[in-house]
Design a protein around this motif. Structure first.
Motif, PDB file in Angstrom:
ATOM      1  N   ALA A  71      41.959  41.981  41.899  1.00 13.64           N
ATOM      2  CA  ALA A  71      41.159  42.993  42.587  1.00 13.64           C
ATOM      3  C   ALA A  71      41.850  44.343  42.441  1.00 13.64           C
ATOM      4  O   ALA A  71      43.053  44.458  42.688  1.00 13.64           O
ATOM      5  N   LEU A  72      41.095  45.332  42.016  1.00 13.99           N
ATOM      6  CA  LEU A  72      41.628  46.682  41.866  1.00 13.99           C
ATOM      7  C   LEU A  72      41.197  47.527  43.057  1.00 13.99           C
ATOM      8  O   LEU A  72      40.013  47.600  43.379  1.00 13.99           O
ATOM      9  N   ILE A  73      42.184  48.136  43.710  1.00 17.09           N
ATOM     10  CA  ILE A  73      41.914  49.042  44.818  1.00 17.09           C
ATOM     11  C   ILE A  73      42.500  50.406  44.457  1.00 17.09           C
ATOM     12  O   ILE A  73      43.376  50.509  43.599  1.00 17.09           O
ATOM     13  N   GLY A  74      42.005  51.429  45.122  1.00 16.40           N
ATOM     14  CA  GLY A  74      42.503  52.773  44.887  1.00 16.40           C
ATOM     15  C   GLY A  74      41.429  53.783  45.243  1.00 16.40           C
ATOM     16  O   GLY A  74      40.267  53.440  45.463  1.00 16.40           O
ATOM     17  N   PHE A  75      41.832  55.020  45.261  1.00 17.28           N
ATOM     18  CA  PHE A  75      40.939  56.103  45.647  1.00 17.28           C
ATOM     19  C   PHE A  75      39.833  56.284  44.617  1.00 17.28           C
ATOM     20  O   PHE A  75      39.975  55.872  43.457  1.00 17.28           O
ATOM     21  N   MET A  76      38.720  56.886  45.030  1.00 20.84           N
ATOM     22  CA  MET A  76      37.643  57.190  44.088  1.00 20.84           C
ATOM     23  C   MET A  76      38.217  57.994  42.914  1.00 20.84           C
ATOM     24  O   MET A  76      39.098  58.833  43.093  1.00 20.84           O
ATOM     25  N   GLY A  77      37.771  57.674  41.720  1.00 21.66           N
ATOM     26  CA  GLY A  77      38.234  58.395  40.541  1.00 21.66           C
ATOM     27  C   GLY A  77      39.575  57.953  39.994  1.00 21.66           C
ATOM     28  O   GLY A  77      40.095  58.539  39.057  1.00 21.66           O
ATOM     29  N   SER A  78      40.148  56.892  40.572  1.00 22.41           N
ATOM     30  CA  SER A  78      41.470  56.442  40.114  1.00 22.41           C
ATOM     31  C   SER A  78      41.404  55.618  38.834  1.00 22.41           C
ATOM     32  O   SER A  78      42.423  55.384  38.192  1.00 22.41           O
ATOM     33  N   GLY A  79      40.210  55.154  38.461  1.00 26.56           N
ATOM     34  CA  GLY A  79      40.051  54.404  37.217  1.00 26.56           C
ATOM     35  C   GLY A  79      39.801  52.925  37.395  1.00 26.56           C
ATOM     36  O   GLY A  79      39.932  52.150  36.444  1.00 26.56           O
ATOM     37  N   LYS A  80      39.413  52.509  38.582  1.00 28.20           N
ATOM     38  CA  LYS A  80      39.222  51.081  38.856  1.00 28.20           C
ATOM     39  C   LYS A  80      38.186  50.441  37.937  1.00 28.20           C
ATOM     40  O   LYS A  80      38.414  49.363  37.402  1.00 28.20           O
ATOM     41  N   THR A  81      37.063  51.106  37.755  1.00 29.45           N
ATOM     42  CA  THR A  81      35.999  50.543  36.921  1.00 29.45           C
ATOM     43  C   THR A  81      36.406  50.541  35.447  1.00 29.45           C
ATOM     44  O   THR A  81      36.252  49.528  34.750  1.00 29.45           O
ATOM     45  N   THR A  82      36.931  51.641  34.976  1.00 30.00           N
ATOM     46  CA  THR A  82      37.331  51.746  33.564  1.00 30.00           C
ATOM     47  C   THR A  82      38.427  50.741  33.225  1.00 30.00           C
ATOM     48  O   THR A  82      38.310  49.970  32.269  1.00 30.00           O
ATOM     49  N   ILE A  83      39.475  50.726  34.013  1.00 36.69           N
ATOM     50  CA  ILE A  83      40.585  49.803  33.781  1.00 36.69           C
ATOM     51  C   ILE A  83      40.120  48.364  34.006  1.00 36.69           C
ATOM     52  O   ILE A  83      40.479  47.457  33.254  1.00 36.69           O
ATOM     53  N   GLY A  84      39.296  48.150  35.024  1.00 39.49           N
ATOM     54  CA  GLY A  84      38.803  46.808  35.329  1.00 39.49           C
ATOM     55  C   GLY A  84      38.034  46.181  34.179  1.00 39.49           C
ATOM     56  O   GLY A  84      38.230  45.004  33.867  1.00 39.49           O
ATOM     57  N   ARG A  85      37.156  46.954  33.554  1.00 33.53           N
ATOM     58  CA  ARG A  85      36.388  46.423  32.411  1.00 33.53           C
ATOM     59  C   ARG A  85      37.305  46.009  31.268  1.00 33.53           C
ATOM     60  O   ARG A  85      37.139  44.932  30.696  1.00 33.53           O
ATOM     61  N   ILE A  86      38.247  46.861  30.936  1.00 32.30           N
ATOM     62  CA  ILE A  86      39.167  46.575  29.821  1.00 32.30           C
ATOM     63  C   ILE A  86      40.054  45.386  30.175  1.00 32.30           C
ATOM     64  O   ILE A  86      40.285  44.500  29.348  1.00 32.30           O
ATOM     65  N   LEU A  87      40.553  45.361  31.398  1.00 32.12           N
ATOM     66  CA  LEU A  87      41.413  44.275  31.863  1.00 32.12           C
ATOM     67  C   LEU A  87      40.667  42.938  31.807  1.00 32.12           C
ATOM     68  O   LEU A  87      41.202  41.939  31.304  1.00 32.12           O
ATOM     69  N   ALA A  88      39.436  42.915  32.296  1.00 38.10           N
ATOM     70  CA  ALA A  88      38.642  41.684  32.290  1.00 38.10           C
ATOM     71  C   ALA A  88      38.419  41.195  30.857  1.00 38.10           C
ATOM     72  O   ALA A  88      38.578  39.999  30.575  1.00 38.10           O
ATOM     73  N   ARG A  89      38.086  42.108  29.972  1.00 37.37           N
ATOM     74  CA  ARG A  89      37.859  41.741  28.573  1.00 37.37           C
ATOM     75  C   ARG A  89      39.138  41.170  27.955  1.00 37.37           C
ATOM     76  O   ARG A  89      39.105  40.159  27.266  1.00 37.37           O
ATOM     77  N   SER A  90      40.263  41.798  28.238  1.00 34.49           N
ATOM     78  CA  SER A  90      41.517  41.362  27.622  1.00 34.49           C
ATOM     79  C   SER A  90      42.008  40.022  28.165  1.00 34.49           C
ATOM     80  O   SER A  90      42.763  39.318  27.496  1.00 34.49           O
ATOM     81  N   LEU A  91      41.587  39.664  29.367  1.00 39.84           N
ATOM     82  CA  LEU A  91      41.982  38.374  29.963  1.00 39.84           C
ATOM     83  C   LEU A  91      40.863  37.344  29.899  1.00 39.84           C
ATOM     84  O   LEU A  91      40.990  36.258  30.465  1.00 39.84           O
TER      85      LEU A  91
END
Length: 172
Positions: free
Chosen positions: A6-26
């Motif tokens: 689970a990725l948490i952090g402030f709006m604009g921190s990159g949760k969606t962008t990093i999350g998509r790449i992370l999910a694909r890589s795993l």
């Protein structure tokens, strides 16, 4: 190792962008909580805030996080304010390796200053100050809610961040 990330952090921190790449890589499924809310309600987050207010939105957020947390093999991108609800953190921590994307305020501001989809910033006279105030209120919650944190700024390489998160998750 927990079943999810689970990725948490402030709006604009990159949760969606990093999350998509992370999910694909795993080879994991990617879930964006804000997108789930929009799809369920058939309207945008700003429309939900405008029509029903923040409490209604937070209630939706809680129920979707609770539901999605039960799944396995997923990367969950939460909304920036998800951590203000203890039930959300409890649900996420029970099944997920929780990662805090610790993004500095100036980078956040640069990323969101032209956005029309951030209801907590829409009517702000001093957006940078509003971001700073919200950030200050939430910073401790992000830190104590996470199993791992990673610094994010305007020079951060997304793929390096993904690798660091992946390695921390695998070693957890």
């Amino acid at each position: 190792m927990k079943a999810n990330i689970a990725l948490i952090g402030f709006m604009g921190s990159g949760k969606t962008t990093i999350g998509r790449i992370l999910a694909r890589s795993l080879d994991m499924k990617f879930i964006d909580i804000d997108r789930c809310i929009s799809m369920k309600e058939k309207r945008t987050i700003p429309e939900i805030f405008e029509e029903h207010g923040e409490k209604y939105f937070r209630d939706l957020e809680r129920s979707i996080i609770e539901e999605e947390s039960k799944d396995n093999n997923i990367v969950i991108s939460t909304g920036g304010g998800a951590i203000i609800d203890n039930v959300n953190i409890k649900n996420l921590k029970s099944t997920s390796f929780v990662v805090y994307l610790d993004c500095d305020v100036n980078t956040i501001y640069e990323r969101v200053k032209r956005s029309k989809t951030r209801p907590l910033l829409t009517n702000s006279e001093d957006m940078l100050q509003t971001i700073q105030d919200l950030y200050d209120k939430r910073q401790t919650l992000y830190k104590i809610s996470s199993d791992f944190s990673i610094k994010i700024d305007s020079n951060t390489n997304i793929y390096d961040s993904v690798e660091k998160i992946k390695n921390a998750y695998i070693l957890s």
